[in-house]
Design a protein around this motif. Structure first.
Motif, PDB file in Angstrom:
ATOM      1  N   THR A 152     -22.619 -99.289 -24.835  1.00 44.43           N
ATOM      2  CA  THR A 152     -22.577 -98.010 -24.123  1.00 44.43           C
ATOM      3  C   THR A 152     -22.087 -98.255 -22.695  1.00 44.43           C
ATOM      4  O   THR A 152     -22.792 -98.851 -21.875  1.00 44.43           O
ATOM      5  CB  THR A 152     -23.972 -97.355 -24.078  1.00 44.43           C
ATOM      6  OG1 THR A 152     -24.453 -97.169 -25.410  1.00 44.43           O
ATOM      7  CG2 THR A 152     -23.897 -96.010 -23.369  1.00 44.43           C
ATOM      8  N   TYR A 153     -20.884 -97.807 -22.404  1.00 48.04           N
ATOM      9  CA  TYR A 153     -20.324 -97.973 -21.067  1.00 48.04           C
ATOM     10  C   TYR A 153     -20.910 -96.893 -20.160  1.00 48.04           C
ATOM     11  O   TYR A 153     -20.961 -95.718 -20.534  1.00 48.04           O
ATOM     12  CB  TYR A 153     -18.803 -97.862 -21.100  1.00 48.04           C
ATOM     13  CG  TYR A 153     -18.157 -98.856 -22.038  1.00 48.04           C
ATOM     14  CD1 TYR A 153     -17.738-100.103 -21.583  1.00 48.04           C
ATOM     15  CD2 TYR A 153     -17.970 -98.547 -23.386  1.00 48.04           C
ATOM     16  CE1 TYR A 153     -17.150-101.018 -22.443  1.00 48.04           C
ATOM     17  CE2 TYR A 153     -17.389 -99.454 -24.252  1.00 48.04           C
ATOM     18  CZ  TYR A 153     -16.986-100.687 -23.779  1.00 48.04           C
ATOM     19  OH  TYR A 153     -16.407-101.587 -24.638  1.00 48.04           O
ATOM     20  N   ILE A 154     -21.339 -97.290 -18.967  1.00 48.91           N
ATOM     21  CA  ILE A 154     -21.965 -96.349 -18.045  1.00 48.91           C
ATOM     22  C   ILE A 154     -20.895 -95.684 -17.170  1.00 48.91           C
ATOM     23  O   ILE A 154     -20.011 -96.352 -16.634  1.00 48.91           O
ATOM     24  CB  ILE A 154     -23.008 -97.066 -17.165  1.00 48.91           C
ATOM     25  CG1 ILE A 154     -24.034 -97.800 -18.057  1.00 48.91           C
ATOM     26  CG2 ILE A 154     -23.707 -96.077 -16.248  1.00 48.91           C
ATOM     27  CD1 ILE A 154     -24.774 -96.913 -19.061  1.00 48.91           C
ATOM     28  N   ILE A 155     -20.996 -94.355 -17.048  1.00 55.33           N
ATOM     29  CA  ILE A 155     -20.016 -93.598 -16.266  1.00 55.33           C
ATOM     30  C   ILE A 155     -20.722 -92.921 -15.081  1.00 55.33           C
ATOM     31  O   ILE A 155     -21.946 -92.746 -15.093  1.00 55.33           O
ATOM     32  CB  ILE A 155     -19.266 -92.562 -17.130  1.00 55.33           C
ATOM     33  CG1 ILE A 155     -20.218 -91.519 -17.705  1.00 55.33           C
ATOM     34  CG2 ILE A 155     -18.518 -93.274 -18.258  1.00 55.33           C
ATOM     35  CD1 ILE A 155     -19.510 -90.408 -18.466  1.00 55.33           C
ATOM     36  N   PRO A 156     -19.972 -92.523 -14.041  1.00 58.43           N
ATOM     37  CA  PRO A 156     -20.604 -92.007 -12.813  1.00 58.43           C
ATOM     38  C   PRO A 156     -20.982 -90.535 -12.893  1.00 58.43           C
ATOM     39  O   PRO A 156     -20.153 -89.674 -13.206  1.00 58.43           O
ATOM     40  CB  PRO A 156     -19.510 -92.220 -11.753  1.00 58.43           C
ATOM     41  CG  PRO A 156     -18.226 -92.162 -12.515  1.00 58.43           C
ATOM     42  CD  PRO A 156     -18.517 -92.707 -13.885  1.00 58.43           C
TER      43      PRO A 156
END
Length: 550
Positions: free
Chosen positions: A183-187
């Motif tokens: 799961t890539y974390i986004i802003p």
């Protein structure tokens, strides 16, 4: 010829032995839980080639393998898998476990501690609010999410501080750590004031915490990334990373051979070029196993494929041995399942495929599929004809299609070849199950975990109203039951029996016709260091932060 080159020198028949070199489960740990390092001076440019064009830049939206080639460079996950199947922390200060108190013994309470001082590419501080936002966005019914598996069990995500958050699970879910690792974390701040998050400006101008910043994109040609000088881990060591798209695999190999490409990525060097590639001066060439399997995927909403006898007949008429030996030079190995053979959960007792045209004809005869005046079988007004699609320019797949088309014709089946450029093929056509059948390579695992709910659970089909990757639109209550059972157990021995049974059910059901497990031929210039096979990740750039020139 360098010593490094020699380590990759294999003959075709011994190539597969390397596939066992990177096991899915191993005891070692990678030293990546260190604090901020003094970043080296990023220098030089590297050209990495993919045969497909990345087009989805929000990693939480539906995407395919090649898109992750960009994600690993631009974004970070909380933690990831190393080649031995062990976790190492990235944005997390430590990987939560029962031993360190990050996960309760019943698996229902989680505490996640984050690194301090991490910033987004635009200078905004990274905090637990961003993690909470990313996790909750995947569960937003109005958002086109990459997956819902696992997230749907999360409750009461609470930000304790900028570097800590907690949540509860409605039920124990063993694959949760593996899902978080992909799961890539986004802003959060990039979506403030955005009404429709599916069309946010961020989706075309991504901001991450990763080793490289998104600089520019030339559609149809390349993406240019530049070093993130404030990266929170070692590296990056490259000033510029160019991701170039070369759809024709022969052209891609020629450009690697001539030196225009520094690292040849997805779909790699094709086996028909292996013998020559091993002799190239100044190049490192190695064969590595992956968790990806090649199959003929069937759209189970099509009436032709809803008859099990048809699926079994097509499988009997699939000459896998000839395809592997004649077209792929014996590099990949035949398989009967989606589970990689290196996995602890692999079922090695599945029925072995046999190419038998007479058996295929008999199956169709018995099921009432009768040849028409043109030789094409039909039943109840349905003709046994369908299209088959894959990436245009993948010459080995295209040759395999022609071969399959011929053998299917011999049993009264008409298969029309209908290929598309990568961006079209793996866009809505694939994601929304607009195809009849496909030649596709898939890795259905999340790292080393055996759960495949996202691909095989009945509720995970986008075309049937779900949010997942079940583009086959496959529905089997027994498979659903086994997936739920396997995800609720934390005991490897218990899970092994469950997933072995599931493989047997799917092998009997044949929603896809398994062909082979990938052994890919990777290559890079010998002044490049860092690229490393990792059977637990879907794409080469999993450790691009470590890549160097010279």
């Amino acid at each position: 010829m360098t010593d490094k080159k020699k380590t990759g020198h294999l003959n075709r028949r011994s190539a597969l032995t390397l596939m066992g070199a990177a096991g899915l489960i191993g005891p070692s740990m990678i030293g990546r839980d260190r604090a901020f390092a003094a970043n080296a001076d990023a220098t030089g440019q590297l050209v990495l080639a993919f045969s497909q064009e990345p087009t989805v830049f929000n990693p939480l939206m539906p995407h395919i393998e090649v898109d992750e080639g960009v994600y690993y460079a631009v974004f970070d996950t909380l933690f990831d898998f190393d080649p031995d199947g062990e976790f190492f922390p990235i944005l997390a200060a430590e990987v939560p476990t029962v031993a360190n108190g990050g996960i309760s013994e019943d698996g229902l309470s989680w505490t996640l501690k984050l690194k301090e001082g991490v910033t987004w590419h635009d200078g905004t501080p990274f905090t637990a609010e961003d993690v909470k936002f990313s996790l909750e966005l995947t569960m937003d019914p109005d958002f086109r999410s990459f997956r819902s598996t696992g997230y749907k069990f999360m409750r009461n995500i609470t930000v304790v501080s900028d570097t800590e958050l907690t949540w509860e699970m409605s039920e124990p879910f063993a694959p949760m750590a593996a899902i978080l690792a992909s799961t890539y974390i986004i802003p959060k701040h990039a979506f403030e004031g955005v009404e429709d998050k599916n069309s946010a400006p961020f989706n075309n101008a991504p901001i991450g915490t990763g080793p490289f910043k998104f600089k520019n994109r030339m559609a149809g040609d390349h993406i240019e990334l530049e070093a993130n000088a404030d990266y929170h881990m070692d590296g990056p060591f490259l000033k510029t990373l160019i991701i170039k798209y070369v759809p024709d695999l022969n052209v891609m190999y020629t450009q690697f051979k001539s030196g225009d490409i520094d690292v040849i990525g997805l779909q790699y060097i094709t086996p028909d070029h292996l013998a020559e590639a091993e002799t190239l001066a100044g190049k490192v060439v190695t064969v590595a196993g992956t968790a990806t399997f090649e199959s003929i995927g069937l759209n189970m909403t099509r009436p032709q494929f809803q008859d099990l006898a048809v699926r079994k007949a097509l499988y009997a008429a699939l000459d896998k041995t000839s395809i592997i030996d004649a077209l792929y030079y014996g590099v990949p190995t035949p398989t009967e399942t989606y589970m990689p053979q290196q996995s602890y959960y692999y079922n090695d007792s599945l029925p072995k495929h046999e190419f038998d045209l007479e058996k295929a004809k008999a199956l169709l005869d018995e099921a009432g599929w009768v040849p028409g005046s043109d030789g094409i079988r039909e039943k109840d007004g349905v003709r046994l004809e369908f299209s088959n699609s894959t990436t245009a320019g993948n010459h080995l797949r295209e040759q395999a299609q022609q071969f399959i088309q011929q053998t299917f014709a011999e049993i009264g089946v008409k298969m029309e070849i209908k290929n598309f450029p990568p961006a079209v093929m793996w866009g809505d056509y694939w994601m929304n199950s607009e195809f009849d059948s496909v030649v596709v390579g898939l890795n259905t695992l999340a790292g080393a975990d055996p759960d495949t709910s996202d691909y095989f659970m009945s509720t995970m089909s986008p075309t049937l109203g779900g949010a997942g990757q079940n583009t086959f639109a496959y529905q089997n209550p027994k498979v659903d039951e086994l997936l739920v059972k396997g995800a609720s157990s934390f005991v490897p021995e218990e899970r092994k029996a469950i997933y072995e049974e599931m493989q047997a059910v799917i092998r009997e059901d044949l929603p896809f016709l398994p062909v082979f497990q990938y052994a890919v031929i990777k290559g890079w210039k010998d002044d490049v260091t860092g690229p490393a096979p990792n059977v637990n990740n879907r794409i080469d750039t999993w450790n691009v932060r470590d890549w160097k020139r010279g």
